[in-house]
Scaffold this motif. Structure first.
Motif, mmCIF file in Angstrom:
data_model
loop_
_atom_site.group_PDB
_atom_site.id
_atom_site.type_symbol
_atom_site.label_atom_id
_atom_site.label_comp_id
_atom_site.label_asym_id
_atom_site.label_seq_id
_atom_site.Cartn_x
_atom_site.Cartn_y
_atom_site.Cartn_z
ATOM 1 N N LEU A 139 -17.284 -25.523 -24.029
ATOM 2 C CA LEU A 139 -18.405 -25.583 -24.974
ATOM 3 C C LEU A 139 -18.589 -24.246 -25.678
ATOM 4 N N PHE A 140 -18.452 -23.154 -24.921
ATOM 5 C CA PHE A 140 -18.636 -21.801 -25.440
ATOM 6 C C PHE A 140 -17.804 -21.578 -26.697
ATOM 7 N N MET A 141 -16.539 -22.052 -26.666
ATOM 8 C CA MET A 141 -15.641 -21.803 -27.803
ATOM 9 C C MET A 141 -15.256 -23.081 -28.541
ATOM 10 N N ASN A 142 -15.956 -24.201 -28.248
ATOM 11 C CA ASN A 142 -15.582 -25.490 -28.830
ATOM 12 C C ASN A 142 -14.073 -25.687 -28.715
ATOM 13 N N ALA A 143 -13.597 -25.686 -27.482
ATOM 14 C CA ALA A 143 -12.159 -25.761 -27.212
ATOM 15 C C ALA A 143 -11.554 -27.008 -27.827
ATOM 16 N N GLY A 144 -10.285 -26.869 -28.221
ATOM 17 C CA GLY A 144 -9.587 -28.002 -28.806
ATOM 18 C C GLY A 144 -8.086 -27.854 -28.684
ATOM 19 N N ALA A 145 -7.399 -28.954 -28.910
ATOM 20 C CA ALA A 145 -5.931 -28.972 -28.883
ATOM 21 C C ALA A 145 -5.462 -30.295 -29.478
ATOM 22 N N TYR A 146 -4.299 -30.257 -30.106
ATOM 23 C CA TYR A 146 -3.641 -31.473 -30.599
ATOM 24 C C TYR A 146 -4.576 -32.369 -31.414
ATOM 25 N N GLY A 147 -5.382 -31.733 -32.259
ATOM 26 C CA GLY A 147 -6.212 -32.490 -33.199
ATOM 27 C C GLY A 147 -7.569 -32.909 -32.690
ATOM 28 N N GLY A 148 -7.868 -32.637 -31.417
ATOM 29 C CA GLY A 148 -9.181 -32.972 -30.876
ATOM 30 C C GLY A 148 -9.947 -31.718 -30.508
ATOM 31 N N GLU A 149 -11.267 -31.832 -30.435
ATOM 32 C CA GLU A 149 -12.092 -30.706 -30.003
ATOM 33 C C GLU A 149 -13.352 -31.217 -29.331
ATOM 34 N N ILE A 150 -14.024 -30.324 -28.611
ATOM 35 C CA ILE A 150 -15.189 -30.697 -27.816
ATOM 36 C C ILE A 150 -16.286 -31.338 -28.668
ATOM 37 N N LYS A 151 -16.495 -30.828 -29.875
ATOM 38 C CA LYS A 151 -17.578 -31.342 -30.727
ATOM 39 C C LYS A 151 -17.400 -32.825 -31.047
ATOM 40 N N ASP A 152 -16.170 -33.348 -30.932
ATOM 41 C CA ASP A 152 -15.915 -34.764 -31.216
ATOM 42 C C ASP A 152 -16.574 -35.683 -30.194
ATOM 43 N N VAL A 153 -16.779 -35.191 -28.981
ATOM 44 C CA VAL A 153 -17.250 -36.054 -27.886
ATOM 45 C C VAL A 153 -18.522 -35.563 -27.204
ATOM 46 N N LEU A 154 -18.961 -34.346 -27.485
ATOM 47 C CA LEU A 154 -20.147 -33.813 -26.809
ATOM 48 C C LEU A 154 -21.418 -34.451 -27.348
#
Length: 309
Positions: A139-154
């Motif tokens: 959450l701190f850095m809105n981690a993401g990889a391979y086209g997805g990120e935390i903001k998509d599901v939080l």
């Protein structure tokens, strides 16, 4: 002024948590993915939200410096260590499913959260199956990889603010953007995240995760200590490609090396110091800037004090 190794502070911290949850003069290289870092005056691993609040309030009352370590994955701790209280939330690691909602405490590994979602055939966190950080760090850095990120599901989060108050926040309150949030600026300590998932098919979700795991393991130098991807992606470029085209793969300063396997990674090849690791980061930034005119911004966070000469 805070006095290092103050007995009164040590006793207060043990009373808030328990004696086994407080360590004095603990080397932080034991708790970081890079295997770098000097000593923490007090290294504390609370087990409840109330304990976290009490520790924050103690740091305010006694004017003690306070640092949240996370699980040490996207972090470099300097060789001089960290003064005051260093908090690790690794004991807060529960993960629970409520229908299509997944609730995870901040110390849980985001990899484990994605596996829990898979076990309940919930889709949305497949991208996180190879991210080494904790939920709080994600959450701190809105981690993401391979086209997805935390903001998509939080959906929402529970945090402690700088005064020790417990806050329930919607995802929108965290200003999640590419590899950033307002959590560091606000001084929030994430305690819990609630993710909104969608029903899926176990086999389909697993196939995606297996594919991403293969891509990660075949391309990243996971056999060596590192902080993961060092730099953010500059607009219009790829950091790894710029470093590769600068002929920097294999470049070493002391025991730190630009990975031969993935140019975006700097590895602790052979007992590197944090100073060597950081100097290599600066060397890469300076070289890419001189060659291509592109400024590489660090994704990894550097904290702590320089060593005393």
């Amino acid at each position: 002024m805070f006095v290092i190794n103050d007995h009164h502070t040590f006793e207060q911290l043990k009373n808030i948590t328990s004696p086994e949850n407080v360590m004095k003069d603990e080397y932080l290289y034991k708790h970081t993915y890079t295997r770098l870092g000097g000593k923490a005056d007090f290294y504390v691993t609370p087990e409840t939200y109330e304990q976290v609040q009490a520790i924050v309030k103690l740091s305010i009352k006694e004017n003690i410096p306070f640092t949240l370590l996370g699980n040490g994955s996207n972090l470099i701790v300097k060789d001089g260590g960290i003064r005051g209280i260093v908090l690790n939330l690794g004991r807060l690691a529960d993960i629970n499913i409520d229908g299509t909602k997944l609730v995870a405490q901040s110390g849980a590994r985001i990899i484990d959260v994605s596996q829990k979602a898979l076990s309940h055939s919930l889709t949305g966190l497949e991208f996180a199956c190879g991210i080494p950080g904790s939920v709080g760090g994600a959450l701190f850095m809105n981690a993401g990889a391979y086209g997805g990120e935390i903001k998509d599901v939080l959906e929402s989060a529970i945090v402690v603010d700088t005064k020790g108050n417990l806050l329930h926040l919607a995802a929108d309150d965290l200003d999640l953007e590419y590899r950033s949030s307002n959590i560091p600026d606000k001084g929030y300590i994430v305690l819990e995240a609630r993710f909104s998932m969608k029903p899926g098919t176990y086999e389909d979700i697993k196939a995606v995760m297996d594919d991403l795991t293969f891509k990660r393991e075949s391309k990243q130098p996971l056999e060596y200590p590192s902080c993961g991807s060092v730099f953010k992606r500059p607009p219009g470029y790829f950091a790894g490609k710029l470093i590769q085209d600068s002929k920097l793969q294999g470049k070493q300063i002391g025991g730190a090396q630009v990975s031969l396997k993935h140019a975006g990674f700097i590895i602790n090849l052979d007992g590197a110091s944090a100073t060597e690791y950081i100097n290599l980061i600066h060397f890469v930034q300076d070289t890419v800037k001189a060659k291509f005119g592109v400024s590489l911004e660090r994704e990894v966070k550097i904290i702590g004090e320089d060593p005393v000469e």
